[in-house]
Design a protein around this motif. Structure first.
Motif, mmCIF file in Angstrom:
data_model
loop_
_atom_site.group_PDB
_atom_site.id
_atom_site.type_symbol
_atom_site.label_atom_id
_atom_site.label_comp_id
_atom_site.label_asym_id
_atom_site.label_seq_id
_atom_site.Cartn_x
_atom_site.Cartn_y
_atom_site.Cartn_z
ATOM 1 N N PHE A 1 0.830 -1.083 -0.029
ATOM 2 C CA PHE A 1 -0.026 -0.025 0.200
ATOM 3 C C PHE A 1 0.715 1.360 -0.135
ATOM 4 O O PHE A 1 0.807 2.229 -0.916
ATOM 5 N N ARG A 2 2.023 1.325 0.796
ATOM 6 C CA ARG A 2 2.771 2.550 1.020
ATOM 7 C C ARG A 2 3.331 2.755 -0.330
ATOM 8 O O ARG A 2 3.776 3.610 -0.869
ATOM 9 N N VAL A 3 4.079 1.573 -0.717
ATOM 10 C CA VAL A 3 4.876 1.649 -2.209
ATOM 11 C C VAL A 3 4.135 2.393 -3.230
ATOM 12 O O VAL A 3 4.274 3.138 -3.965
ATOM 13 N N ARG A 4 2.850 1.691 -3.174
ATOM 14 C CA ARG A 4 1.837 2.196 -4.445
ATOM 15 C C ARG A 4 1.684 3.797 -4.223
ATOM 16 O O ARG A 4 1.457 4.574 -5.179
ATOM 17 N N LEU A 5 1.295 4.112 -2.878
ATOM 18 C CA LEU A 5 1.149 5.485 -2.568
ATOM 19 C C LEU A 5 2.324 6.284 -3.199
ATOM 20 O O LEU A 5 2.025 7.367 -3.643
ATOM 21 N N VAL A 6 3.659 5.956 -2.824
ATOM 22 C CA VAL A 6 4.496 6.792 -3.169
ATOM 23 C C VAL A 6 4.917 6.721 -4.532
ATOM 24 O O VAL A 6 5.435 7.566 -5.117
ATOM 25 N N SER A 7 4.741 5.571 -5.417
ATOM 26 C CA SER A 7 4.971 5.443 -6.722
ATOM 27 C C SER A 7 4.171 6.424 -7.627
ATOM 28 O O SER A 7 4.346 6.304 -8.845
ATOM 29 N N ARG A 8 3.149 6.956 -7.156
ATOM 30 C CA ARG A 8 2.552 7.967 -7.735
ATOM 31 C C ARG A 8 3.152 9.153 -8.395
ATOM 32 O O ARG A 8 2.977 9.904 -9.331
ATOM 33 N N PHE A 9 4.296 9.343 -7.513
ATOM 34 C CA PHE A 9 5.033 10.588 -7.887
ATOM 35 C C PHE A 9 6.654 10.330 -8.623
ATOM 36 O O PHE A 9 7.305 10.874 -8.422
ATOM 37 N N ILE A 10 6.599 9.024 -9.233
ATOM 38 C CA ILE A 10 7.758 8.656 -9.998
ATOM 39 C C ILE A 10 8.401 9.416 -10.921
ATOM 40 O O ILE A 10 9.493 9.363 -11.239
ATOM 41 N N ASN A 11 7.368 10.217 -11.658
ATOM 42 C CA ASN A 11 8.081 11.070 -12.735
ATOM 43 C C ASN A 11 8.551 12.358 -12.354
ATOM 44 O O ASN A 11 9.689 12.860 -12.719
ATOM 45 N N THR A 12 8.099 12.953 -11.135
ATOM 46 C CA THR A 12 8.845 14.134 -10.682
ATOM 47 C C THR A 12 8.977 14.067 -9.005
ATOM 48 O O THR A 12 8.032 14.796 -8.535
ATOM 49 N N PRO A 13 9.638 13.327 -8.441
ATOM 50 C CA PRO A 13 9.698 13.268 -7.174
ATOM 51 C C PRO A 13 10.673 14.333 -6.448
ATOM 52 O O PRO A 13 11.382 14.842 -6.902
ATOM 53 N N THR A 14 10.091 14.773 -5.613
ATOM 54 C CA THR A 14 10.607 15.726 -4.476
ATOM 55 C C THR A 14 11.244 15.045 -3.354
ATOM 56 O O THR A 14 11.183 13.990 -2.919
ATOM 57 N N ILE A 15 11.988 15.955 -2.391
ATOM 58 C CA ILE A 15 12.738 15.314 -1.168
ATOM 59 C C ILE A 15 11.516 14.851 -0.277
ATOM 60 O O ILE A 15 11.741 13.951 0.239
ATOM 61 N N THR A 16 10.253 15.446 -0.279
ATOM 62 C CA THR A 16 9.205 15.160 0.552
ATOM 63 C C THR A 16 9.049 13.505 0.120
ATOM 64 O O THR A 16 8.853 12.635 0.925
ATOM 65 N N HIS A 17 8.835 13.212 -1.126
ATOM 66 C CA HIS A 17 8.318 11.976 -1.530
ATOM 67 C C HIS A 17 9.559 10.931 -1.398
ATOM 68 O O HIS A 17 9.363 9.916 -0.874
#
Length: 89
Positions: free
Chosen positions: A65-81
């Motif tokens: 669940f957590r990996v899928r949540l974070v993988s939404r931002f795979i194209n433009t990740p920031t420090i928060t991600h």
């Protein structure tokens, strides 16, 4: 290779062998979006780490669940991600 050994190799790769353990995989008060403020990070590194964590999701649905949540931002990740991704480890 078993999952524990694989997870330790990921931690070693990120120089996080001595990191403190946390009880929750995601901070409750942090809202992530594609428009998050902060410096962008190398998306190749982020993608590699997401891919590595996907291997661990075979037996850990809480990690999935957590990996899928974070993988939404795979194209433009920031420090928060990236911090959220590191917290999963």
């Amino acid at each position: 290779m078993n999952q524990e050994k694989f997870a330790k190799e990921i931690l070693k790769k990120l120089k996080m062998e001595d990191c403190a353990k946390v009880n929750t995989l995601v901070e409750c008060e942090v809202k992530m979006s594609k428009n998050d403020e902060g410096d962008n990070i190398n998306s190749t590194t982020f993608k590699s780490l997401v891919g590595s964590l996907r291997y661990l999701t075979c037996t850990r649905l809480d990690v999935l669940f957590r990996v899928r949540l974070v993988s939404r931002f795979i194209n433009t990740p920031t420090i928060t991600h990236f911090k959220a991704l590191k917290r999963i480890l």
